[in-house]
Design an enzyme around this catalytic site. Structure first.
Site, PDB file in Angstrom:
ATOM      1  N   TYR A 186      -3.338  -8.087  -7.065  1.00  0.00           N
ATOM      2  CA  TYR A 186      -3.073  -9.468  -7.418  1.00  0.00           C
ATOM      3  C   TYR A 186      -4.363 -10.282  -7.290  1.00  0.00           C
ATOM      4  CZ  TYR A 186       1.612  -7.661  -7.435  1.00  0.00           C
ATOM      5  OH  TYR A 186       2.725  -6.891  -7.709  1.00  0.00           O
ATOM      6  N   ARG A 234      -3.289  -9.694   3.996  1.00  0.00           N
ATOM      7  CA  ARG A 234      -2.931  -8.352   3.514  1.00  0.00           C
ATOM      8  C   ARG A 234      -4.011  -7.863   2.567  1.00  0.00           C
ATOM      9  NH1 ARG A 234       2.676  -5.397   1.631  1.00  0.00           N
ATOM     10  NH2 ARG A 234       2.350  -4.171   3.497  1.00  0.00           N
TER      11      ARG A 234
END
Length: 359
Positions: A186, A234
């Protein structure tokens, strides 16, 4: 007491055990109308079941900082106050069960505007509530994804501000942990990796330039997030490419930078940014990446990836490979995994009064 069921304190937030729920998209929010991106009854039942099952920390699925930052039209978001109010009843319920509520803030970048996974997950256009994806460079994820619109420097700054605004809303909504999503291909991951970032300005090229956007987001979130509450990051520790991608060496180096910028825990995963790569999956296959970060930095870490057995999870934490385990599919199969595992290992978790007969 079992190491897996000892509390962990980060800043002034104490998480009651080391069994945590990893973010997993449900693709179940409204795709249009006033409740677009807001959690609903499904999300309350979904997260509530894992809280009553004894999970110490629940990090909600990827929650977009803007409409175009969603993976799909059915994703959750935190770009308006209606969404804040809808999240409140979930965080209240989780806290009442003794679970710490966390939220993962995300922007999908070039992997945005796709169908739900059980319908194939293919890119969709405006006729199906889709939109034109954005990215660091005009490089498509794969042959079926569209070429994203390259972000201008001005637009990058706007997205940084959107992360900060979403973090403010997350606090208002009752979350106690916020996680910045920099993994799985992403937007932030796209900037980090030379595989997807072909820019020649201050946001591309060198390691320092490719990490600039991520650190700007972290700084913006940390600035508005309460000092006594933790911020996680993350990361995909590797693109699983033999050449031209983000590597575990980059991850260790970046972990030092993240720690210096106020990150309290690195949530270590892998992959997602390069299509068609071979990933050698197996039980605990990503744990060595978390273990290396923990061994070579001062940053606490969580491990994820085919962690399914009580003894396996206990060993990861007891051996110091990670400070906590993130469970995904196993918690989909068994919402009470934490409570059952505590019974097996001699640990303790809070049991809701109506479930007293299960003890």
């Amino acid at each position: 007491m079992s190491t897996l069921f000892q509390p962990l304190t980060l800043r002034e937030t104490t998480i009651p055990n080391r069994v945590w729920m990893t973010p997993m998209c449900q693709y179940s929010a409204e795709s249009e109308g006033p409740l677009t991106g807001a959690p609903n009854d499904w999300h309350l039942a979904h997260y509530g079941a894992r809280a009553t099952g004894g999970t110490g920390l629940i990090v909600t699925e990827a929650t977009a900082v803007s409409p175009e930052g969603r993976i799909s039209p059915y994703d959750l978001g935190l770009w308006n106050d209606t969404q804040v109010e809808a999240f409140r009843r979930i965080t209240r319920f989780l806290v009442a069960q003794g679970t710490v509520p966390g939220v993962q803030l995300a922007h999908a970048g070039r992997k945005a505007s796709t169908e739900r996974t059980w319908k194939g997950g293919a890119p969709i256009g405006p006729e199906a509530h889709g939109w034109q994806p954005l990215g660091p460079s005009p490089v498509a994820f794969d042959a079926r994804h569209p070429v994203p619109t390259e972000l201008t420097v001005e637009r990058i700054g706007e997205i940084v501000a959107q992360f900060a605004a979403a973090a403010r809303r997350a606090h208002t909504a009752g979350f106690e942990v916020v996680e910045v999503h920099g993994a799985h291909g992403y937007l932030i991951n796209q900037f980090l990796s030379p595989h997807s970032n072909h820019r020649t300005d201050a946001y591309g090229g060198s390691y320092e330039n490719r990490t600039r956007f991520a650190l700007e987001v972290v700084d913006a979130v940390r600035e508005v997030w309460p000092d006594d509450k933790p911020v996680f990051f993350r990361i995909s520790a590797t693109d699983w490419l033999t050449d031209g991608g983000w590597t575990v060496d980059d991850t260790v180096r970046f972990a030092h930078d993240l720690h210096a910028h106020g990150i309290d825990l690195l949530d270590v995963s892998t992959g997602g940014n390069a299509a068609g790569v071979t990933i050698p999956t197996g039980p605990g296959y990503q744990v060595p990446f978390a273990a290396r970060v923990k061994a070579e930095t001062r940053l606490p870490v969580s491990a994820v990836g085919l962690i399914t057995e009580a003894g396996q999870a206990q060993k990861i934490v007891a051996n110091g490979e990670a400070d906590a385990v993130m469970l995904g599919r196993e918690l989909l199969r068994n919402p009470s995994w934490a409570r059952q595992t505590a019974r097996e290992l001699g640990g303790e978790v809070r049991v809701p009064d109506p479930y007293h007969r299960s003890v």
